[in-house]
Design a protein around this motif. Structure first.
Motif, PDB file in Angstrom:
ATOM      1  N   LYS A 125      88.648 -28.752 -96.180  1.00 28.45           N
ATOM      2  CA  LYS A 125      88.821 -28.413 -94.768  1.00 28.45           C
ATOM      3  C   LYS A 125      89.165 -29.624 -93.912  1.00 28.45           C
ATOM      4  O   LYS A 125      89.493 -29.480 -92.732  1.00 28.45           O
ATOM      5  CB  LYS A 125      87.555 -27.739 -94.239  1.00 28.45           C
ATOM      6  CG  LYS A 125      87.259 -26.395 -94.874  1.00 28.45           C
ATOM      7  CD  LYS A 125      86.069 -25.717 -94.223  1.00 28.45           C
ATOM      8  CE  LYS A 125      85.779 -24.368 -94.876  1.00 28.45           C
ATOM      9  NZ  LYS A 125      86.908 -23.422 -94.761  1.00 28.45           N
ATOM     10  N   ASP A 126      89.076 -30.816 -94.475  1.00 20.33           N
ATOM     11  CA  ASP A 126      89.278 -32.022 -93.680  1.00 20.33           C
ATOM     12  C   ASP A 126      90.520 -32.812 -94.056  1.00 20.33           C
ATOM     13  O   ASP A 126      90.762 -33.885 -93.500  1.00 20.33           O
ATOM     14  CB  ASP A 126      88.043 -32.931 -93.803  1.00 20.33           C
ATOM     15  CG  ASP A 126      86.803 -32.281 -93.213  1.00 20.33           C
ATOM     16  OD1 ASP A 126      86.899 -31.787 -92.076  1.00 20.33           O
ATOM     17  OD2 ASP A 126      85.762 -32.254 -93.885  1.00 20.33           O
ATOM     18  N   THR A 127      91.277 -32.330 -95.008  1.00 18.41           N
ATOM     19  CA  THR A 127      92.526 -32.985 -95.387  1.00 18.41           C
ATOM     20  C   THR A 127      93.504 -31.936 -95.893  1.00 18.41           C
ATOM     21  O   THR A 127      93.081 -30.910 -96.457  1.00 18.41           O
ATOM     22  CB  THR A 127      92.304 -34.057 -96.472  1.00 18.41           C
ATOM     23  OG1 THR A 127      93.575 -34.611 -96.856  1.00 18.41           O
ATOM     24  CG2 THR A 127      91.636 -33.468 -97.710  1.00 18.41           C
TER      25      THR A 127
END
Length: 380
Positions: free
Chosen positions: A128-130
């Motif tokens: 979810k963060d990259t």
């Protein structure tokens, strides 16, 4: 046994989310006699494995595919190569490839398996963060509708002591409104399959409204009747009856095998038992959002230990490419029989490939979804 693998979890938690493969590669090169390390991720169609550390390298070969399909480590003693599945809670992500300078011993293989487990969990958390890992998984640009649908999916497989579950959508890069959702809490597994209405992004938005309404109800402790009614009200409030969704909601008791169902449309359920495949007979109710204040009732059926439950959208069972008879009349049953010895993760792909063959190059008129559940036993 050495505590070397314990270090990798600490390093992964401290690493930037897009650098996890390099952190693992450095760890392995520090502690083991390693020549090469690569991480292969599955593409959206689940048909190929693509490299992450060196994007210009070749896709994963037969050994990587065997590891991914079997979910078992694969060792080639001739080259010192070891491949391990990267899986979290039954959701298959890819394969970790390691080439040693000499044949690794059992202790090293056990340590390597621990590293793979740590990496799989970290990859799922970092997703979810990259965008790095999603960019590897997609081999062409998605339509906006497909982007919404992939973002909405819970995963592509799930497993526990009492069940194995997998789903697949097709076409992967241009889907519309068909969808599935699931959640397991305690002894209850909730499973939903939706036939979206319309085309393109409007169909995806309609599905997004319905799925999030059902999740909102479910996460508030509502049963599947209340989930259906809240979703129907939300869709009707937004579209005034001009658009609606055919939906099958199931709540499965993983201890006793009792299934409660709300049949609100065209997805079909089948049970494979002792070599026989039979449809589940349910009384159809109104699709979600067709009318205001729609009310729903549950029906029940029973699973037996070892049963396989399959749910397909009308893009599967009602497909009539080139004027052929509906795929569900015979082609679907033939495809399902070929999956008898396959786990759900492989079975859904077999059915989708058979459906594509049935189209014989003709463009599909609808997207398709299949979900496969194996109920393994009555008690934990």
């Amino acid at each position: 046994m050495s505590v070397r693998p314990a270090f990798v979890g600490t390093f992964l938690r401290a690493a930037p989310p897009d650098r996890l493969p390099e952190v693992v590669a450095q760890h392995l090169r520090t502690w083991f006699p390693v020549d090469d390390v690569e991480l292969f991720l599955s593409d959206l169609t689940m048909t190929a494995l693509w490299p992450v550390i060196d994007p210009e390298a070749a896709a994963g070969g037969p050994l990587a595919q065997r590891c991914f399909g079997s979910q078992q480590p694969v060792t080639d003693n001739g080259t010192g190569t070891v491949l391990l599945p990267l899986t979290t809670w039954g959701d298959r992500l890819g394969v970790l490839y390691v080439r040693f300078t000499s044949t690794p011993d059992r202790e090293t293989l056990a340590e390597l398996a621990s590293v793979a487990d740590e990496l799989a969990i970290a990859l799922r958390a970092a997703d979810k963060d990259t965008d790095r890992y999603r960019q590897v998984a997609r081999r062409q640009r998605l339509t906006m509708a497909a982007e919404l649908q992939w973002e909405l999916l819970p995963g592509r497989s799930l497993a526990g002591e009492r069940f194995r579950l997998a789903g697949q959508l097709d076409p992967a890069y241009a889907m519309y409104g068909d969808h599935y959702d699931w959640s397991v809490t305690g002894d209850r597994l909730t499973l939903t399959v939706l036939n979206g209405d319309g085309d393109g992004i409007e169909a995806a938005l309609l599905t997004t409204v319905a799925v999030n309404a059902m999740r909102n109800a479910r996460r508030s402790g509502a049963n599947i009747v209340e989930q259906s009614e809240l979703a129907s009200d939300a869709v009707y409030s937004r579209y005034g009856g001009k658009s609606h969704l055919a939906t099958l909601l199931l709540e499965i008791d993983l201890t006793g095998g009792t299934v409660e169902a709300v049949d609100a449309g065209s997805p079909k359920a089948l049970i494979a038992r002792d070599g026989d495949i039979r449809p589940v007979s349910l009384e159809q109710q109104l699709p979600l959002g067709m009318f205001g204040d729609s009310r729903y009732e549950t029906q029940k059926f029973q699973l037996e230990p070892g049963d396989r439950l399959l749910v397909v959208s009308d893009g599967v069972h009602a497909a009539t490419p080139g004027g052929k008879p509906p795929y569900g009349d015979s082609g679907l049953l033939s495809a399902l029989r070929r999956t008898r010895l396959q786990p759900p993760t492989e079975a859904v792909g077999t059915v989708i490939r058979a459906l594509r063959d049935y189209h014989a190059g003709a463009e599909a008129a609808d997207d398709a979804v299949i979900v496969c559940l194996d109920w393994l036993r009555r008690t934990a």
